[in-house]
Design an enzyme around this catalytic site. Structure first.
Site, PDB file in Angstrom:
ATOM      1  CE  LYS A 285       8.595   6.639 -11.136  1.00  0.00           C
ATOM      2  NZ  LYS A 285       8.949   5.871 -12.607  1.00  0.00           N
ATOM      3  NE  ARG A 359      15.377   9.108 -20.635  1.00  0.00           N
ATOM      4  CZ  ARG A 359      14.743   8.428 -21.216  1.00  0.00           C
ATOM      5  NH1 ARG A 359      14.545   8.593 -22.631  1.00  0.00           N
ATOM      6  NH2 ARG A 359      13.982   7.469 -20.764  1.00  0.00           N
TER       7      ARG A 359
HETATM    8  N1  BES Z   1      13.442   5.164 -12.517  1.00  0.00           N
HETATM    9  C1  BES Z   1      12.542   5.056 -13.379  1.00  0.00           C
HETATM   10  C2  BES Z   1      12.963   3.621 -13.856  1.00  0.00           C
HETATM   11  C3  BES Z   1      12.475   2.239 -13.370  1.00  0.00           C
HETATM   12  C4  BES Z   1      11.318   1.722 -13.430  1.00  0.00           C
HETATM   13  C5  BES Z   1      13.304   1.912 -12.414  1.00  0.00           C
HETATM   14  C6  BES Z   1      10.967   0.811 -12.798  1.00  0.00           C
HETATM   15  C7  BES Z   1      13.277   0.740 -11.813  1.00  0.00           C
HETATM   16  C8  BES Z   1      11.826   0.291 -11.985  1.00  0.00           C
HETATM   17  C9  BES Z   1      13.003   6.028 -14.490  1.00  0.00           C
HETATM   18  O1  BES Z   1      13.445   7.470 -14.202  1.00  0.00           O
HETATM   19  C10 BES Z   1      11.716   6.287 -15.249  1.00  0.00           C
HETATM   20  O2  BES Z   1      10.664   6.688 -14.631  1.00  0.00           O
HETATM   21  N2  BES Z   1      11.478   5.911 -16.370  1.00  0.00           N
HETATM   22  C11 BES Z   1      10.480   6.047 -17.211  1.00  0.00           C
HETATM   23  C12 BES Z   1      10.914   6.809 -18.677  1.00  0.00           C
HETATM   24  C13 BES Z   1       9.583   7.149 -19.454  1.00  0.00           C
HETATM   25  C14 BES Z   1       9.107   8.346 -18.843  1.00  0.00           C
HETATM   26  C15 BES Z   1      10.403   7.677 -20.612  1.00  0.00           C
HETATM   27  C16 BES Z   1       9.890   4.797 -17.617  1.00  0.00           C
HETATM   28  O3  BES Z   1      10.625   3.961 -17.692  1.00  0.00           O
HETATM   29  O4  BES Z   1       8.828   4.714 -17.431  1.00  0.00           O
HETATM   30 MN    MN Z   2      11.632   8.556 -13.490  1.00  0.00          MN
END
Ligand code: BES
Ligand code: MN
Ligand code: ZN
Length: 508
Positions: A285, A359
């Site tokens: 990230k 997931r």
């Molecule tokens: N934990 C994150 C989602 C999240 C984002 C929670 C912001 C709280 C605040 C999750 O694991 C994630 O990174 N999801 C990705 C999925 C994508 C790579 C398909 C996302 O939402 O960007």
């Molecule tokens: Mn994630």
């Protein structure tokens, strides 16, 4: 286990104008010029001070309005706070929670440590005394919450030690006490979840989560077990192990059980995402705000908090909570985009992004829930940024394979004053999760991301009735409002406690 000395709550039978506290909270509906009930009595004892402030338009009774009056010895309470209740026609239980929270914080800001309140809503408002008392207990405990574990200096805005709920009518005592103690258990469970979520990731590792689970099990009569890496391997939890392999912290699969009905075979399943830190892994990230990902175990904390409350409320029902807990970090050992893993139910998954880790760990946890025969199953997860984009920080996203179940969950959310919006599960979205190299892939692209994530999860729940709650937007608040304070909110803890209580009492 509770943050910085819990608030003492007590119901006392007596006259508000006799009570000796730092601040006495009374109330006023919008548009009332001559207060009645307990507020009226206080007004008379203060020589009509409240009536005069209303006449001068300084007090309007609007929801969220708080007015401070120094009593200068005319009654034993040092201060009176007049909390606006808003329009009488719009009074709701949730409004009582909110105005209680705001009035209590206002009192705290004025240096008051001992508070008393009249029972908002139980007079002209027409709300049952137990319901009103429960709302007051929840509003005060939730609204006064702070997370100061790692701050060594004393708070500037003081602290509240005690809140007395004052009622004249003795025949209401047992109802008020019942509501008050239920509210206390429920709100303290929410604050327990908030504490876990707010805790920095170096203080809330998978091992720390497991230890916390063990402690609450011992204290509240729950059964606790944990699966270690070796057992996860034996059980074929390849997706969870894949996420965990990049981290130096050992993953833990936490199982907490509440048994309240020996006569029943049914066991309800609650599954919570327990990513104690989500860096994204190799699909790393951006560094800005990455620290917020210490809260990526909010779903796990939520289901633990629900069981903690059940251990005290003791409903006649059986509930098992499953919390797959691990960090998601990049390293030489980490899972890579393009890798394929195999979940416990035998399905193979192509890793497109290692940042879609939630997931993956839920795939194994849901498979395990099915294997254990848990039904219905509700999972809670900070799953997708897409859900945050779709619903903002206002509403949790709800997804299901069972309309009847989701209606129940939505009903419980309404009672809790928590926003929950059902999202579609149209089969057309399934297309996006198709993989060329495995049974399914772990991202479905940018569009409809919250839905394709939910569709992914649905591949692991078999035929069990199931609801998925995406709390990515609601688990964290950037500013305080009502009984929500900055930081972790504990969203859906109260909804799920309500759901379990309703399943216990109403069949279904
Ligand atoms: N934990 C994150 C989602 C999240 C984002 C929670 C912001 C709280 C605040 C999750 O694991 C994630 O990174 N999801 C990705 C999925 C994508 C790579 C398909 C996302 O939402 O960007
Ligand atoms: Mn994630
Ligand atoms: Zn995550």
């Amino acid at each position: 286990m509770k943050g910085g000395g819990a608030l003492e709550l007590k119901v006392v039978i007596g006259d508000a104008i006799q009570i000796e506290v730092d601040a006495l909270i009374v109330n006023l509906f919008e548009g009332i010029t001559q207060p009645g009930g307990a507020t009226g009595a206080v007004d008379r004892a203060l020589g009509g001070a409240i009536t005069e402030l209303i006449a001068a338009s300084e007090i309007k009774g609007r929801s969220g309005e708080n007015t401070l009056i120094h009593t200068l010895g005319r009654i034993p309470a040092k201060r009176v706070i007049v909390a606006g209740l808003g329009k009488q026609s719009q009074l709701s239980v949730d409004r009582i929670r909110r105005i209680t929270a705001e009035a209590c914080r206002y009192a705290r800001g004025k240096g008051s440590r001992r508070l008393a309140t009249i029972v908002h809503g139980a007079g002209a408002g027409g709300i049952e005394p137990d319901i009103a008392a429960q709302a007051i207990a929840e509003g005060s405990i939730l609204g006064l919450y702070t997370f100061r574990r790692h701050i060594t200096k004393e708070p500037d805005n003081g602290r509240v030690d005690e809140l007395l709920i004052v009622e004249r009518d003795e025949s209401r005592l047992s109802q008020l006490e019942r509501g008050c103690s239920a509210g206390k258990v429920i709100a303290e469970a929410v604050n327990f979840a908030r504490d876990m979520i707010n805790e920095p990731a170096n203080f809330m590792t998978p091992g720390d989560m497991a230890e916390t689970a063990m402690k609450i099990a011992a204290e509240y009569g729950l059964q606790y077990t944990v699966l270690e890496r070796e057992q996860m391997r034996e059980m074929g939890m390849g997706a969870l192990l894949g996420v965990a392999q990049g981290s130096g912290q050992a993953p833990k699969f936490i199982v907490l059980q509440y048994r309240g009905d020996d006569a029943s075979q049914r066991v309800v399943g609650l599954v919570g995402k327990g990513i104690t830190f989500d860096s994204g892994g190799i699909s790393i990230k951006p560094s800005e705000n990455m620290g917020e990902m210490k809260g990526d175990m909010a779903g796990g904390a939520t289901v633990m908090a629900v069981l903690l409350a059940l251990g005290q409320l003791k409903p006649k029902i059986n509930v098992t909570a499953l919390i797959p807990a691990t960090e998601n970090l990049p390293s030489g050992m980490a899972l890579k985009p393009g890798d394929v893993v195999r979940a416990m139910n035998g399905k193979t998954i192509e890793i497109v992004s290692t940042d879609a880790e939630g997931r993956l760990i839920l795939a194994d946890a849901l498979s395990y829930a099915v294997k254990l025969g848990l039904s219905p199953i509700v999972d809670v997860a900070t799953l997708t940024g897409a859900c945050h984009v779709a619903l903002g920080d206002v509403a949790t996203g709800g997804f299901t394979n069972n309309e009847e179940l989701v209606k129940r969950v939505v009903g419980s959310a309404e009672e809790a004053g928590e926003r929950l919006w059902q999202m579609p599960m149209y089969e057309e979205y399934r297309e996006q999760n198709k993989s060329d190299v495995a049974d399914i892939k772990n991202t479905g692209g940018r569009y409809g991301g919250a839905i394709t994530a939910a569709q992914f999860l649905s591949e692991f729940v078999g035929d069990s009735p199931w609801v998925h709650l995406d709390i990515a937007g609601t688990s964290y608040a950037s500013k305080e409002k009502g009984y929500v304070v900055k930081g972790a909110t504990g969203a859906t803890v109260r909804t799920l406690i309500g759901l379990v209580l309703s399943l216990a009492s109403g069949g279904g």
